[in-house]
Design a protein around this motif. Structure first.
Motif, PDB file in Angstrom:
ATOM      1  N   SER A   6     -36.447  38.862-101.580  1.00  0.00           N
ATOM      2  CA  SER A   6     -36.185  38.976-100.141  1.00  0.00           C
ATOM      3  C   SER A   6     -35.766  40.414 -99.854  1.00  0.00           C
ATOM      4  O   SER A   6     -35.674  41.240-100.770  1.00  0.00           O
ATOM      5  CB  SER A   6     -35.078  38.012 -99.707  1.00  0.00           C
ATOM      6  OG  SER A   6     -33.856  38.333-100.346  1.00  0.00           O
ATOM      7  N   ARG A   7     -35.536  40.688 -98.583  1.00  0.00           N
ATOM      8  CA  ARG A   7     -34.943  41.965 -98.176  1.00  0.00           C
ATOM      9  C   ARG A   7     -33.748  41.678 -97.277  1.00  0.00           C
ATOM     10  O   ARG A   7     -33.785  40.751 -96.467  1.00  0.00           O
ATOM     11  CB  ARG A   7     -35.955  42.852 -97.448  1.00  0.00           C
ATOM     12  CG  ARG A   7     -36.930  43.567 -98.388  1.00  0.00           C
ATOM     13  CD  ARG A   7     -37.850  44.479 -97.610  1.00  0.00           C
ATOM     14  NE  ARG A   7     -38.798  45.175 -98.494  1.00  0.00           N
ATOM     15  CZ  ARG A   7     -38.763  46.468 -98.772  1.00  0.00           C
ATOM     16  NH1 ARG A   7     -37.812  47.220 -98.257  1.00  0.00           N
ATOM     17  NH2 ARG A   7     -39.660  47.014 -99.556  1.00  0.00           N
ATOM     18  N   LEU A   8     -32.722  42.509 -97.408  1.00  0.00           N
ATOM     19  CA  LEU A   8     -31.520  42.389 -96.599  1.00  0.00           C
ATOM     20  C   LEU A   8     -31.300  43.722 -95.904  1.00  0.00           C
ATOM     21  O   LEU A   8     -31.040  44.734 -96.571  1.00  0.00           O
ATOM     22  CB  LEU A   8     -30.316  42.027 -97.474  1.00  0.00           C
ATOM     23  CG  LEU A   8     -29.022  41.664 -96.760  1.00  0.00           C
ATOM     24  CD1 LEU A   8     -29.206  40.448 -95.858  1.00  0.00           C
ATOM     25  CD2 LEU A   8     -27.914  41.409 -97.777  1.00  0.00           C
ATOM     26  N   ASN A   9     -31.478  43.738 -94.575  1.00  0.00           N
ATOM     27  CA  ASN A   9     -31.429  45.007 -93.828  1.00  0.00           C
ATOM     28  C   ASN A   9     -32.397  46.026 -94.428  1.00  0.00           C
ATOM     29  O   ASN A   9     -32.077  47.201 -94.575  1.00  0.00           O
ATOM     30  CB  ASN A   9     -30.007  45.569 -93.789  1.00  0.00           C
ATOM     31  CG  ASN A   9     -29.055  44.660 -93.040  1.00  0.00           C
ATOM     32  OD1 ASN A   9     -29.432  44.028 -92.054  1.00  0.00           O
ATOM     33  ND2 ASN A   9     -27.824  44.561 -93.521  1.00  0.00           N
ATOM     34  N   HIS A  37     -33.239  46.380 -97.414  1.00  0.00           N
ATOM     35  CA  HIS A  37     -32.960  46.697 -98.811  1.00  0.00           C
ATOM     36  C   HIS A  37     -33.572  45.611 -99.704  1.00  0.00           C
ATOM     37  O   HIS A  37     -33.448  44.414 -99.422  1.00  0.00           O
ATOM     38  CB  HIS A  37     -31.451  46.797 -99.059  1.00  0.00           C
ATOM     39  CG  HIS A  37     -30.802  47.930 -98.338  1.00  0.00           C
ATOM     40  ND1 HIS A  37     -30.991  49.248 -98.694  1.00  0.00           N
ATOM     41  CD2 HIS A  37     -29.961  47.935 -97.263  1.00  0.00           C
ATOM     42  CE1 HIS A  37     -30.295  50.025 -97.884  1.00  0.00           C
ATOM     43  NE2 HIS A  37     -29.671  49.264 -97.000  1.00  0.00           N
ATOM     44  N   GLU A  94     -39.869  38.408 -87.744  1.00  0.00           N
ATOM     45  CA  GLU A  94     -39.362  37.596 -88.843  1.00  0.00           C
ATOM     46  C   GLU A  94     -40.470  36.950 -89.679  1.00  0.00           C
ATOM     47  O   GLU A  94     -40.193  36.325 -90.710  1.00  0.00           O
ATOM     48  CB  GLU A  94     -38.413  36.515 -88.319  1.00  0.00           C
ATOM     49  CG  GLU A  94     -39.037  35.528 -87.350  1.00  0.00           C
ATOM     50  CD  GLU A  94     -38.884  35.932 -85.890  1.00  0.00           C
ATOM     51  OE1 GLU A  94     -38.984  35.037 -85.032  1.00  0.00           O
ATOM     52  OE2 GLU A  94     -38.656  37.142 -85.624  1.00  0.00           O
ATOM     53  N   ASP A 114     -40.671  38.069 -93.525  1.00  0.00           N
ATOM     54  CA  ASP A 114     -39.559  37.515 -94.308  1.00  0.00           C
ATOM     55  C   ASP A 114     -39.761  36.028 -94.559  1.00  0.00           C
ATOM     56  O   ASP A 114     -39.474  35.527 -95.656  1.00  0.00           O
ATOM     57  CB  ASP A 114     -38.231  37.748 -93.591  1.00  0.00           C
ATOM     58  CG  ASP A 114     -37.762  39.191 -93.648  1.00  0.00           C
ATOM     59  OD1 ASP A 114     -38.271  39.938 -94.519  1.00  0.00           O
ATOM     60  OD2 ASP A 114     -36.905  39.575 -92.834  1.00  0.00           O
ATOM     61  N   VAL A 173     -34.114  42.955-102.580  1.00  0.00           N
ATOM     62  CA  VAL A 173     -33.307  42.053-103.398  1.00  0.00           C
ATOM     63  C   VAL A 173     -34.192  41.605-104.557  1.00  0.00           C
ATOM     64  O   VAL A 173     -35.249  41.021-104.349  1.00  0.00           O
ATOM     65  CB  VAL A 173     -32.824  40.834-102.595  1.00  0.00           C
ATOM     66  CG1 VAL A 173     -31.975  39.929-103.475  1.00  0.00           C
ATOM     67  CG2 VAL A 173     -32.038  41.281-101.363  1.00  0.00           C
ATOM     68  N   MET A 233     -29.241  43.604-105.490  1.00  0.00           N
ATOM     69  CA  MET A 233     -29.798  44.823-104.907  1.00  0.00           C
ATOM     70  C   MET A 233     -29.362  46.030-105.717  1.00  0.00           C
ATOM     71  O   MET A 233     -28.432  45.938-106.530  1.00  0.00           O
ATOM     72  CB  MET A 233     -29.339  44.980-103.457  1.00  0.00           C
ATOM     73  CG  MET A 233     -29.868  43.916-102.507  1.00  0.00           C
ATOM     74  SD  MET A 233     -29.363  44.204-100.789  1.00  0.00           S
ATOM     75  CE  MET A 233     -27.635  43.723-100.867  1.00  0.00           C
TER      76      MET A 233
END
Length: 388
Positions: free
Chosen positions: A174-177, A179, A69, A72, A181, A136
């Motif tokens: 940021s990234r989500l899974n 992916h 983490e 992130d 953003v 995204m």
């Protein structure tokens, strides 16, 4: 002034500069991760996930307390941002202004992007993110029976997002899974960030100083690696810095033209520092030490090719072989994959270089390193299927 180094001294200087193996650390683990990234100048992002992804792996090798983490969190704290070095990378926010030359060249048409520009689509993307906030690529996909800014498919929207990102209008917030953003750059940049474009001399000096700090010694072609139109400027600036005494010319091994490098005079002090040679490190194929294959062949006599892009029938070592550093040398490579169902690290092929001298000592060092490596991979045990 020209200094002479043996190949063993050159390797020692490079490894110390790369923080391999890492020294003992103090303070918060997150700060240690940031210090490692800041020192190296970038961490390459890669999507291959047969083991932990390259950006995590590279940082874990410099910070044994690294947590997945951390990146992130550093992005959320606006200490780190995503952009391009020689490839997609995490970069320290302190260096933001040195991403501007590429961005401006793309925005002004001086440098071409790999996607064709669709100005209308790019404007629509910008307006929607401005109004709705971070989005995204999948947020622009057309849904059955519905339309979003027209009947878009994901591909044109992803291309528009990437163009806007590469020319600096958007940043990845940021990234989500995993992916991306995207958000407007002015909403992502921390207050007080220096956004003035560096002069050509400032840019060249930045590239040179950052590279030599992280790599110990370097040549113009290495410093300008995959940075379009920068090699002549870097070459001229290296000559100027050497003439003024800011840099030294370094001859490595035999006195040949191809063996002439540059270094900061202060970096040579690292040669007096002991290297933890007995500590083994399993490296990512995209580790900063290894990414320039021609350099690593010249300095470490290690001929490395990542074979995931090679047809299976033509692979010699395996799909994703990891170079192994031990005794100050790149001594072996290990093709492996995490079996997530069984929590086992399958070492499909462990291949030694011809110059290995003590296999028993090597296996002892490997066993010690695998204790932490297995934990990092989420595995409880490993299995070696083949050695050569």
């Amino acid at each position: 002034m020209t200094e002479s180094l043996s190949i063993q001294q050159a390797r020692k200087l490079v490894l110390h500069s790369q923080k391999l193996p890492p020294a003992k650390q103090s303070g918060a683990a997150l700060d240690a991760t940031y210090v490692a990234l800041e020192h190296l100048g970038y961490i390459q992002i890669d999507t291959i996930s047969v083991i932990q992804r390259a950006h995590h792996h590279t940082l874990w090798n410099r910070n044994p307390r690294y947590k997945l983490e951390h990146l992130d969190q550093l992005v959320a704290d606006k200490r780190v941002f995503e952009y391009w070095s020689h490839a997609a990378a995490y970069l320290p926010m302190r260096d933001y202004r040195f991403s501007l030359p590429r961005k401006l060249a793309l925005a002004q048409g001086e440098q071409k992007h790999w996607y064709k520009r669709d100005e209308k689509l790019m404007q629509l993307v910008m307006k929607r993110i401005e109004a709705e906030g971070p989005l995204m690529a999948k947020d622009f996909e057309g849904e059955k029976g519905k339309t979003k800014l027209g009947e878009w498919k994901s591909k044109p929207a992803k291309q528009a997002l990437d163009l806007l990102f590469m020319q600096g209008d958007l940043m990845i917030s940021s990234r989500l899974n995993f992916h991306k953003v995207y958000d407007l750059t002015e909403r992502v940049l921390p207050a007080g960030t220096n956004t003035t474009e560096p002069t050509k001399e400032e840019y060249a000096r930045f590239l040179i100083t950052q590279y030599l700090t992280a790599n110990g010694i370097g040549q113009a072609s290495e410093i300008a690696y995959l940075l379009k139109n920068t090699k002549p400027l870097v070459t001229a600036t290296l000559d100027e810095m050497e003439a003024s005494g800011e840099l030294l010319k370094i001859v490595v091994g035999k006195n040949r033209v191809n063996d002439v490098y540059y270094a900061s005079p202060t970096s040579l002090e690292l040669l007096g520092k002991p290297l933890a040679r007995s500590k083994l490190k399993i490296l990512s194929p995209f580790d900063n030490l290894l990414i320039q294959r021609k350099r690593i062949k010249a300095l470490f006599d290690f001929d490395y090719l990542i074979e995931c892009y090679v047809p299976a029938a033509k692979r010699k070592y395996g799909y994703f072989s990891l170079p192994i550093l031990w005794e100050g040398k790149l001594i072996a490579r290990m093709d492996c994959k995490v079996n997530k169902t069984k929590s086992i690290l399958d070492i499909h092929h462990l291949a030694f270089e011809p110059n290995i001298k003590n296999e028993d000592a090597f296996y002892d060092a490997l066993d010690k390193e695998l204790v932490g490596f297995l934990k990092f991979q989420g595995c409880g045990e490993y299995q070696i299927h083949k050695t050569s």
